[in-house]
Design a protein around this motif. Structure first.
Motif, PDB file in Angstrom:
ATOM      1  N   MET A  47      34.152  33.661  50.715  1.00  0.00           N
ATOM      2  CA  MET A  47      33.026  34.689  50.158  1.00  0.00           C
ATOM      3  C   MET A  47      34.033  35.596  48.964  1.00  0.00           C
ATOM      4  SD  MET A  47      30.331  36.284  50.142  1.00  0.00           S
ATOM      5  CE  MET A  47      29.456  36.015  51.818  1.00  0.00           C
ATOM      6  N   ARG A  48      35.337  35.567  49.208  1.00  0.00           N
ATOM      7  CA  ARG A  48      35.585  36.442  48.216  1.00  0.00           C
ATOM      8  C   ARG A  48      35.617  35.805  46.834  1.00  0.00           C
ATOM      9  NH1 ARG A  48      41.454  38.863  51.137  1.00  0.00           N
ATOM     10  NH2 ARG A  48      40.340  38.968  53.050  1.00  0.00           N
ATOM     11  N   ASP A  49      35.774  34.431  46.797  1.00  0.00           N
ATOM     12  CA  ASP A  49      35.517  33.896  45.689  1.00  0.00           C
ATOM     13  C   ASP A  49      34.078  33.984  45.032  1.00  0.00           C
ATOM     14  OD1 ASP A  49      37.933  32.589  45.875  1.00  0.00           O
ATOM     15  OD2 ASP A  49      37.283  30.847  46.695  1.00  0.00           O
ATOM     16  N   ARG A  50      33.089  34.329  45.802  1.00  0.00           N
ATOM     17  CA  ARG A  50      31.829  34.531  45.144  1.00  0.00           C
ATOM     18  C   ARG A  50      31.640  35.990  44.773  1.00  0.00           C
ATOM     19  NH1 ARG A  50      31.808  29.940  46.504  1.00  0.00           N
ATOM     20  NH2 ARG A  50      32.642  30.183  44.293  1.00  0.00           N
ATOM     21  N   LEU A  51      32.347  37.088  45.555  1.00  0.00           N
ATOM     22  CA  LEU A  51      32.685  38.495  45.293  1.00  0.00           C
ATOM     23  C   LEU A  51      33.067  38.378  43.878  1.00  0.00           C
ATOM     24  CD1 LEU A  51      33.220  39.945  48.851  1.00  0.00           C
ATOM     25  CD2 LEU A  51      31.117  40.088  47.466  1.00  0.00           C
ATOM     26  N   LYS A  52      34.223  37.615  43.705  1.00  0.00           N
ATOM     27  CA  LYS A  52      34.606  37.670  42.319  1.00  0.00           C
ATOM     28  C   LYS A  52      34.027  37.480  41.107  1.00  0.00           C
ATOM     29  CE  LYS A  52      39.467  37.100  44.306  1.00  0.00           C
ATOM     30  NZ  LYS A  52      40.365  36.337  44.725  1.00  0.00           N
ATOM     31  N   GLU A  53      32.887  36.813  41.384  1.00  0.00           N
ATOM     32  CA  GLU A  53      32.071  36.195  40.086  1.00  0.00           C
ATOM     33  C   GLU A  53      31.041  37.504  39.986  1.00  0.00           C
ATOM     34  OE1 GLU A  53      31.514  31.652  41.807  1.00  0.00           O
ATOM     35  OE2 GLU A  53      29.926  33.142  41.679  1.00  0.00           O
ATOM     36  N   VAL A  54      31.064  38.296  40.779  1.00  0.00           N
ATOM     37  CA  VAL A  54      30.324  39.599  40.238  1.00  0.00           C
ATOM     38  C   VAL A  54      30.874  41.063  40.345  1.00  0.00           C
ATOM     39  CG1 VAL A  54      27.797  38.810  40.393  1.00  0.00           C
ATOM     40  CG2 VAL A  54      29.119  39.473  42.517  1.00  0.00           C
ATOM     41  N   TYR A  55      31.950  40.938  40.863  1.00  0.00           N
ATOM     42  CA  TYR A  55      32.749  42.303  41.054  1.00  0.00           C
ATOM     43  C   TYR A  55      34.084  42.025  39.986  1.00  0.00           C
ATOM     44  CZ  TYR A  55      30.006  44.082  44.859  1.00  0.00           C
ATOM     45  OH  TYR A  55      28.910  44.826  45.331  1.00  0.00           O
ATOM     46  N   ASN A  56      34.361  43.083  39.534  1.00  0.00           N
ATOM     47  CA  ASN A  56      35.462  43.185  38.533  1.00  0.00           C
ATOM     48  C   ASN A  56      36.728  43.272  39.331  1.00  0.00           C
ATOM     49  OD1 ASN A  56      33.192  44.875  37.148  1.00  0.00           O
ATOM     50  ND2 ASN A  56      34.328  43.642  35.599  1.00  0.00           N
ATOM     51  N   VAL A  57      36.736  43.894  40.366  1.00  0.00           N
ATOM     52  CA  VAL A  57      37.824  44.238  41.193  1.00  0.00           C
ATOM     53  C   VAL A  57      37.393  43.665  42.701  1.00  0.00           C
ATOM     54  CG1 VAL A  57      39.477  46.043  42.214  1.00  0.00           C
ATOM     55  CG2 VAL A  57      39.042  46.066  39.959  1.00  0.00           C
ATOM     56  N   VAL A  58      38.123  42.815  43.485  1.00  0.00           N
ATOM     57  CA  VAL A  58      37.947  42.756  44.721  1.00  0.00           C
ATOM     58  C   VAL A  58      39.354  42.811  45.537  1.00  0.00           C
ATOM     59  CG1 VAL A  58      37.768  40.749  46.445  1.00  0.00           C
ATOM     60  CG2 VAL A  58      36.315  40.649  44.274  1.00  0.00           C
ATOM     61  N   GLN A  59      39.388  44.064  46.125  1.00  0.00           N
ATOM     62  CA  GLN A  59      40.491  44.520  46.595  1.00  0.00           C
ATOM     63  C   GLN A  59      40.559  44.554  48.265  1.00  0.00           C
ATOM     64  OE1 GLN A  59      42.791  46.834  44.566  1.00  0.00           O
ATOM     65  NE2 GLN A  59      44.401  46.398  46.436  1.00  0.00           N
ATOM     66  N   GLU A  60      41.742  43.910  48.673  1.00  0.00           N
ATOM     67  CA  GLU A  60      41.960  43.522  50.139  1.00  0.00           C
ATOM     68  C   GLU A  60      42.483  44.964  50.606  1.00  0.00           C
ATOM     69  OE1 GLU A  60      42.946  40.319  52.637  1.00  0.00           O
ATOM     70  OE2 GLU A  60      44.593  41.235  53.312  1.00  0.00           O
ATOM     71  N   VAL A  61      41.914  45.411  51.759  1.00  0.00           N
ATOM     72  CA  VAL A  61      42.253  46.589  52.397  1.00  0.00           C
ATOM     73  C   VAL A  61      42.761  46.350  53.749  1.00  0.00           C
ATOM     74  CG1 VAL A  61      41.718  48.925  53.225  1.00  0.00           C
ATOM     75  CG2 VAL A  61      40.730  47.976  51.163  1.00  0.00           C
ATOM     76  N   ASN A  62      43.863  46.451  54.143  1.00  0.00           N
ATOM     77  CA  ASN A  62      44.447  46.051  55.439  1.00  0.00           C
ATOM     78  C   ASN A  62      45.227  47.221  55.922  1.00  0.00           C
ATOM     79  OD1 ASN A  62      45.276  44.901  57.827  1.00  0.00           O
ATOM     80  ND2 ASN A  62      46.002  43.133  56.802  1.00  0.00           N
ATOM     81  N   VAL A  63      44.846  48.101  56.587  1.00  0.00           N
ATOM     82  CA  VAL A  63      45.210  49.278  56.925  1.00  0.00           C
ATOM     83  C   VAL A  63      46.122  48.904  58.042  1.00  0.00           C
ATOM     84  CG1 VAL A  63      44.733  51.362  58.297  1.00  0.00           C
ATOM     85  CG2 VAL A  63      43.205  50.804  56.454  1.00  0.00           C
TER      86      VAL A  63
END
Lengths: 356, 356
Positions: A47-63
Motif C-alpha cells: 500500500m505504501r508503494d501505491r501511496l507513493k505514486e500519488v503522494y509527494n511525501v509518504v512519512q511513517e509516524v511511529n509514536v
C-alpha cells in the motif's frame, strides 16, 4: 515546487483507500500544491508503494518507537496514542503551510485558496458548532508548536479523548477571536448531518467544496455493485448519492487497478497491534478491505457467487464498523471459499493455457 | 422601565405553555428587562389573561386581517404565512433592542449581556452551521427593517419555507462578516444535537445559558408523572434529563395553577384555522394540551384511571406531533371518558357538600 501541501493520515490499508481516492480528487481539482500522507507502521509495504505514486511525501509516524517528547507523553497518557499520531503533521517543516484533510474526505472543487488562511482555520463542527471539526484545518508546520501541543496534551488531556477535543482546547479562542479563521462550512460538509437540514443542503450544494464522511458510514463501506459500478445508498444519504458515487467513480478509474492481495486482507491483518494504533475505529475485518477489493472485476458480469461475496463483504464490513462481530466467522469462511475458488480458477486457466 | 425586551411568539394554547415556562425561567434568572409575547388570533382569551400576568406586552398579530404590506405580500405567497407572523417582532418599536426567543427555549442563567450585541446576532445552526438558528436572535425593532424583510421575502421566498431560511438570506453576511454577531453556542444549545457529541455537552454544560427544544420532541410532550413530578426522558435525552426536569419543575411551581378548561382542550380546538395560523407543527390534539393539563393533580396519588390517562395523553400528543393521527379517535374517547368521570366526581362532591 510548491511550499504548500495537503496532508492526510492513514492507519491501515482500508483507510488508505480513502487516502488514495482523496489524492486523486485533489489532482482532478487541479491543485497546484504537494500531497503528503502520514502512515502508521501497520500500513502494508504494497500500500505504501501505491501511496507513493500519488503522494509527494509518504512519512511513517511511529509514536511508540520514538524517543522524543511525544513518546514520553504517551507513557503517562497512553489513551492519547491515536491523537498524537495526527499531531505529527506539525513536524512536516519542509512545508510553509499545510491543510490537513481526513482520509474520509473528498475534494469536489479546487480549494487552493485555503492556503491564504492562517493557522488555525477550520469549519464548525455540526454537533457543537463552537468547536471546529478537526477533519479539515489549515496549519503551519512547526517543531515548537508540536512541542507546545504535546505538552498541553499531557497537562490537560483531551475532553473527547481524540485530536478534535485536544486541538479545540489548545486553539481555544477559535470560536470568538477571528471570523477569518472560520472556514465556510462548504469546506467540510458532514454528509450525514446535512440530511437534518435538507433545504440548506440543496440551497448550497453547488458550493460544496469538500465532503466529509464523518461517522461510521464510510464510502468504502457502502454497498457497491462491481458490475454496474453503482453505489447503493440508504435513505439518509439519498441527497448525497451522486457525491458518494463520485467517490466510487474515482475508486474504479484510478485506484482499484493498483490494489493487490499483498495488501491487508481479512485473513492477514495483524490483530496484535498496539493500542495506540487502533485508530479510526478499524477492526481486522474492516482493515482487510483493500486486499478484498483487489479481487473485484469492475464492469464485468458477476457470477452469483461473486455477487453474494460482494454483498456479504460490504455487510460484514459495515457490521464490523458498528463493532458487531457476530458475523465475523461467517465472513472469514466466505473469504476462504472465494480464495479457494480463485485458486481453482487460476489452476484451471493454467492448465488451459499451459502456462506455469 | 427597561427599553430592552425579550420577545417570543405563540400560535396556540399549547405553545403558550412553553411561553409561560420561558417567562418564568427569565424571571428566575432575574432579568432586568421587559417581556413581550406575540399571539395569533386562536390563542384563547383565558390563555392571554395568563400570559398578561407574566408578560409586559401581549400583542396580537393577525397578518391575514391586516391591510398592510405584509398582507399584500401574503396574497402572492400564502405559504409564507407563519414566517410573516414571526417577522412582526420588528414592529415592537416601543423597545430599543430585543432578543427573540422561541417558545420552546428555556433560560438557565441570566443572559442580559445579550443586549450588548448588535442586530443581527445569533448562534450557528447545528445542521448547517454557516446558517444561524433563528430560535434565538438579537434584533432592533424598526418599521423600515420590517418593510425591507417583507419586500425581500416576496421577491426571494425562503429557501426552507420558514423564517430561518428567509432571515439567513436577508442577513446573508452573518457567517463571514463579524465574529461578534456569532453568539456563543451556549445561548442556543439544541437539546437533541448535543447527544451526537456528548463529550462537548459534558465539557460545556455548566456554561449553557439557553436550551432549545428544537424539533418534534417538546418538553410538554415528554412523559411526566404528576404524582412523583418526574419527567421520563428517552435515552437520546438522558444527558439533558435534569434540564428537561427543570422545565417541568417550573411548570409545576409557576404555571399549572393558572391553567383552566377554558383554554383549548382536545375537544374545543378550532380545526378550521386559516393556513397561515397552522404554525409550529400543531394539530388539534396537541393544541389542546393546555386544557388537558389543567386537569392534572400535581403531587397527589393518582387513580389507575388518571395514570392511564396521563400516559395516553402524552403518547397521543407525541404521535400527533409526528403527524400520526392513527390514535386520534382513541384519544378523544379517553378524553370524553375522563371528562365524564370528572363530571360525575363533581356531581358527587356537590351532593356530599350540598353546594350547588
Amino acid at each position: 515546487m510548491s511550499k504548500f501541501a495537503w496532508v492526510t493520515l492513514t492507519t491501515n490499508d482500508t483507510y488508505s483507500l480513502g487516502a488514495l481516492v482523496l489524492a486523486h480528487s485533489l489532482k482532478r481539482a487541479k491543485t497546484a500544491h504537494q500531497l503528503a500522507v502520514l502512515v502508521t507502521p501497520n500500513v502494508s509495504q504494497a500500500m505504501r508503494d501505491r501511496l507513493k505514486e500519488v503522494y509527494n511525501v509518504v512519512q511513517e509516524v511511529n509514536v511508540l518507537d520514538s524517543q522524543d517528547a511525544a513518546n514520553l507523553a504517551l507513557l503517562s497518557r497512553p489513551e492519547l496514542g491515536v491523537t498524537f499520531t495526527k499531531l505529527h503533521c506539525w513536524r512536516l517543516v519542509q512545508f510553509e503551510k499545510c491543510v490537513f484533510l481526513d482520509a474520509d474526505t473528498l475534494v469536489l472543487q479546487n480549494c487552493d485558496e485555503l492556503f491564504e488562511r492562517e493557522e488555525l482555520s477550520a469549519a464548525p463542527d455540526v454537533s457543537w458548532p463552537d468547536c471546529f471539526n478537526s477533519g479539515v484545518f489549515v496549519f503551519k508546520p512547526s517543531v515548537d508548536t508540536f512541542a507546545q501541543i504535546t505538552e498541553f496534551a499531557v497537562k490537560n488531556g483531551s475532553f473527547d479523548g481524540g485530536d478534535q477535543g485536544l486541538l479545540n482546547q489548545f486553539f481555544a479562542d477559535w470560536s470568538t477571536a477571528d471570523i477569518k479563521k472560520h472556514l465556510p462550512f462548504v469546506y467540510n460538509v458532514t454528509a450525514y448531518a446535512s440530511y437534518c437540514y435538507l433545504p440548506a443542503f440543496k440551497q448550497f450544494r453547488d458550493k460544496i467544496k469538500i465532503l466529509h464522511f464523518a461517522g461510521k458510514l464510510k464510502p468504502w463501506l457502502i454497498q457497491f455493485n462491481s458490475e454496474t459500478k453503482v453505489a447503493s445508498v440508504s435513505s439518509e444519504y439519498a441527497h448525497a448519492q451522486d457525491l458518494i458515487q463520485l467517490w466510487w467513480n474515482i475508486f474504479c478509474e484510478n485506484v482499484i487497478q493498483s490494489l493487490s492481495t499483498e495488501m491487508q486482507t481479512p485473513g492477514n491483518v495483524a490483530s496484535d497491534r498496539p493500542a495506540g494504533e487502533m485508530a479510526q475505529g478499524s477492526t481486522t475485518l474492516e482493515a482487510g478491505l483493500a486486499g478484498a477489493l483487489s479481487q473485484l472485476r469492475i464492469g464485468q458480469q458477476r457470477t452469483p457467487e461473486q455477487e453474494a461475496y460482494e454483498n456479504q463483504m460490504r455487510r460484514q464490513c459495515w457490521e464490523s464498523g458498528q463493532i458487531d462481530y457476530t458475523g465475523a466467522d461467517s465472513f472469514e469462511n466466505i473469504w476462504k471459499k472465494i480464495s479457494q475458488t480463485l485458486e481453482r480458477k487460476t489452476d484451471k486457466e493454467s492448465e488451459e493455457t499451459g502456462s506455469s
